[in-house]
Enzyme design. Structure first.
Site, PDB file in Angstrom:
ATOM      1  N   HIS A 247       0.799  -1.290  -0.029  1.00 32.49           N
ATOM      2  CA  HIS A 247       0.177   0.075  -0.098  1.00 32.49           C
ATOM      3  C   HIS A 247       0.908   1.175   0.136  1.00 32.49           C
ATOM      4  CE1 HIS A 247       1.022   0.719   4.281  1.00 32.49           C
ATOM      5  NE2 HIS A 247       0.895  -0.376   4.403  1.00 32.49           N
ATOM      6  N   GLU A 323      -2.195  -7.288   7.663  1.00 30.82           N
ATOM      7  CA  GLU A 323      -1.069  -7.093   8.351  1.00 30.82           C
ATOM      8  C   GLU A 323      -0.778  -7.999   9.656  1.00 30.82           C
ATOM      9  OE1 GLU A 323       2.149  -7.372   8.244  1.00 30.82           O
ATOM     10  OE2 GLU A 323       2.779  -5.218   7.574  1.00 30.82           O
TER      11      GLU A 323
END
Length: 443
Positions: A247, A323
């Site tokens: 990202h 994550e």
């Protein structure tokens, strides 16, 4: 249609800002000789890349019709979006695209026109024309044929008009394609910096047999068994390719703070949004992504949506791509964690089974989760190119597993915000790392 005149139309468009100052270029070629029959270019003011690409297509088709309304036309463009939409394989969702596509479809009868996607290094003539048009607009004028130098690239365009000789998968052909891409990486491109690096395209092109890196082996004799090493064994067909996108930046990224799935779920910063836009342009230029899957965390969903909007695709959220949860370390820098939790940090550095303080997720647990996610996605997307928008740890784990590297390899990989990596997965269970931490689209 035998006996009819045949033309090749190559078209391109670009926007310096997307939206920003935009222009298009188109050229009509004789497919037999490569001779330039007509050129068109125009500065169109502020517009998006897609609008400029469609306007380039329209100008090229009109130029071909002026030369011969009965001609059979092969359109070649490096815009996967335009090629797939005009071929009828992708739906046209954006309201700005629908009237342009309808206009292009009416210029010549559908039976006379075919569409082909080509790499941008094979579309230099139209690309140069588009850039000349944008340069003219910057000066407050319009493109003039007499001032054009695009014809200087015509010989290269003619040389690439016919695919290189050699059977599918021919190693020399593949090497030549890579060398050509690398040799043209510094060339000017219609969509500016995001499209100037050519080398990475070949590394995850899902339909190019040469790009897979696999060299067809001789038929095995009585004493010869097929090799199992990826890239050097029998052809396993088109691999599933995962293009791994970290990202874009959040406010925590430049501060190098732990930011996992147990923290505040920050949004993209202004810099992160610019990075997402740049990577979207790069992926649109490469034209290989067929599906987009994202981590559920906000920074990934925002990055994925920027790409999806550019490619005309939708985003599927996959929980397994989140994550690691860094527990009590969330929001802290490495130095702060070392000061507050020195023993826990050292244990975490020493063993993949150790978890961050306060109930975080260990690398061993994350590996099990991400491996299961990988296998599930491979089962659903065999032979396709899938963009996975995720985080540092999932990308590193997928690369580590593909390489067969030990757990400590996770600490030896650099992975920048909005970087691209790629792994190809073959039918025999082997994997091949194609790309790691590519940030050329951000330069």
């Amino acid at each position: 249609m035998q006996g009819r005149v045949r033309f090749v139309v190559e078209a391109d468009g670009g926007s310096r800002g997307n939206p920003g100052p935009a222009g298009y270029g188109a050229v009509v070629l004789d497919p037999a000789t490569g001779e330039t029959l007509a050129e068109r270019a125009e500065y169109i003011g502020v517009a998006t890349n897609n609008v400029a690409e469609y306007k380039g297509l329209i100008a090229g088709l009109k130029a071909a019709r002026e030369l011969s309304p009965d001609a059979v036309v092969q359109v070649r463009m490096d815009s996967k979006l335009v090629v797939e939409q005009m071929s009828g394989r992708w739906k046209i969702k954006h309201p700005d695209m629908k009237p342009l596509a309808a206009e292009a479809a009416k210029i010549l009868p559908r039976a006379q026109v075919t569409y082909e996607w080509i790499p941008r290094d094979r579309n230099k003539h139209a690309d140069r024309l588009a850039n000349e048009a944008m340069d003219a607009g910057k000066r407050g004028g319009q493109w003039e044929p007499s001032a054009s130098s695009a014809a200087l690239d015509a010989s290269a365009a003619r040389a690439l008009a016919t695919p290189p000789a050699g059977p599918p998968g021919d190693a020399a052909k593949g090497a030549a394609a890579v060398r050509a891409a690398l040799a043209t990486a510094s060339g000017t491109s219609a969509t500016a910096p995001a499209r100037e690096e050519a080398g990475a395209d070949t590394l995850f092109a899902e339909h190019d047999a040469t790009a897979s890196g696999r060299i067809p082996a001789p038929a095995p004799g009585p004493a010869q068994a097929p090799a199992a090493t990826p890239g050097w064994g029998p052809d396993m067909g088109t691999p599933a390719t995962f293009v791994l996108l970290r990202h874009g930046e959040t406010a925590l990224t430049p501060q190098k703070r732990f930011s996992g799935s147990g923290g505040t779920d920050p949004e993209l910063s202004e810099a992160g949004r610019r990075q997402a836009s740049a990577v979207a342009e790069a992926l649109a230029a490469r034209g290989t992504v067929q599906t987009i899957v994202s981590s559920p965390l906000r920074r990934c969903r925002e990055t994925a949506q920027a790409v999806a909007d550019r490619l005309g695709l939708t985003v599927t959220v996959e929980e397994g791509l989140r994550e690691v949860d860094f527990g009590a370390w969330e929001g802290l820098t490495f130095a702060e964690v070392r000061e507050r939790f020195p023993d826990d940090l050292q244990a975490w550095l020493d063993s993949p089974k150790a978890a961050p303080t306060g109930g975080g997720e260990s690398f061993a647990a994350a590996t099990r989760r991400i491996s299961a996610t990988r296998d599930r996605l491979l089962g659903a997307h065999a032979g396709r190119t899938v963009l996975l928008v995720t985080h540092v740890t999932p990308v590193k784990i997928l690369v580590r597993l593909a390489l067969g590297a030990p757990p400590e390899a996770l600490f030896k990989m650099e992975l920048s915000a909005a970087s691209l990596s790629a792994v190809a997965y073959y039918a025999d269970g082997n994997a091949s790392v194609r790309l790691l931490n590519d940030t050329s689209h951000l330069r």
